[in-house]
Design an enzyme around this catalytic site. Sequence first.
Site: not given
Length: 566
Positions: A125, A128, A131
């Site tokens: 993933k 982004h 985080h």
Amino acid sequence: MNFKEYVIDKLAELTELEKGVIENSVEVPPEEKMGDLAFPCFPLARIMRKAPPIIAAELAEKFNSDEVLDKVEAVGGYLNFFFNRAEFEKETIEAIKASNGNWGTSDIGNGKTVLVEYSSPNIAKPFHIGHLFSTAVGNSLAKIYKHLGYNVQSLNHLGDWGTQFGKLISAYKRWGDPSVIEKDPIKELLKIYVKFHDEAKEHPELEDEAREYFKKLEDGDEETTKLWSYFREQSLVEFKRVYDMLGVKFDSYNGEAFYSDKMQEVVDILDEKGLLTDSEGAKVVDLSELNVPPCIILKSDGATIYATRDIAAALYRHRTYNFDKNIYVVGTPQALHFKQIFAVMEKAGWEWSKNCKHVGFGLVKLPGKSMSTRNGDVVFLEEVLNESIEKTRAIIETNSPDMENKDEVAKKIGIGAILYTFLKNSREKDIVFAWDTMLDFEGESAPYCQYGYARGRSILRRAEGIDYSDADLSKATSDEAYALVKQLNSFGDAVKDAADKNEPFYINRYVTNLTKAFNKFYNTNPIMKDDVDDETKKARLAIVDASTQVIKTALGLLGIDTVESM
């Protein structure tokens, strides 16, 4: 010389109160004109059977002016202490110089180990902007604890296990195009992951297929394990590129999968202690005495969940590191999860579980909604960092076209601006992501603090050749100079407060206030002008030098770099 300790010792001698009681009572007055420290005499009223104003007046007469105290005044029921400015400045500036860039350090952490788990993105993933909250807070806490002498281990507990990988494997086998994915693995894997969830709304049987794939992964199936390994390797390449931009390093990347062979022991221990009970086919630990939902250890299909893996991880860390603190920098929505697993570990009789601490933080939201990788609503962190660097580069081109090392300066200022934004408030406060506020370089910001440092370094470069190592600080005792040195002196307290509360915000607020005090000092106290006498110039240069050292150290604890010129 610790001026506060001196006052406390003298008060203990004169009042026969315990030092601890006095230390808890001594305070910093709300206004500078009221002194540097104040002691309320009200606790003495019952002991001495006198009114506090009378006690204060009597005690004031017993203090004499010396190299530490300039004067002591009784005001109402308070004793107000005024330090000898020149001596206070001399002691502070010399101590900062002797610290060699380590001002504010402490030995309270000597021989103690602190584990800080942070960042911990899910593999396959994108990394982004959400985080960054965990990454910024955790990285700062790791630096703060190191500054206090602790042995710190930074842990990246990667989300590399769980049913979501069954979903991704199912999606990859259905819609994955290796030639396309190879070009941009993470973004392409996100696309098929989002597609899986869209399709599963119409075809719920896909969820069953995903669970079957994850069970195969747990059982060591060769094909699914190979795909999982590919997802993990590609993810780490992207993650480390972003970590390099941020200057973040980890001592361990052991993710959830690392503990897959360590979970059965946890199940066996809890079973042997009679803590596991059946609940609709699942194995749980009852926590009703805490008014907390039961903690699931094994699902009805025999699969483990986050709780099992986190308990196994905690047990492994205890055995491996014998930690004094095990800190989890994880979002506040996970507070119940940590309450459950800490309670389970305590019921298991593990005394060390009391040293486990959940350090929560708020959400990062898009205007009007929350971010979700499941729905594809994300803002990629690398894009945000690059956008900030580019914006900074454009400002430099406009304002300082002849500056050297523009790219390096733009990177440090641009990334610093983002980090500051995430650390400027209490970590539990949500952040709404918006470009106009995220990249605001005006007012209280990292560029503001970085500019203060650069301004100080510029002054010192102009003063090259002037020896101010033996400066007479009595030549620089203006209100602005003294207020600045008091700020410098309090850095150690700010570091300890940040560690005690696991709040980098205290360092952020400190360095901002320090920069404000420094700006006020050099704007009102000329340094390199011809009409400033040599001794005054040396004293002020010594203060500038100390200020730049502490600004750099404080920003460093936030993960923010300084630049020598702007």
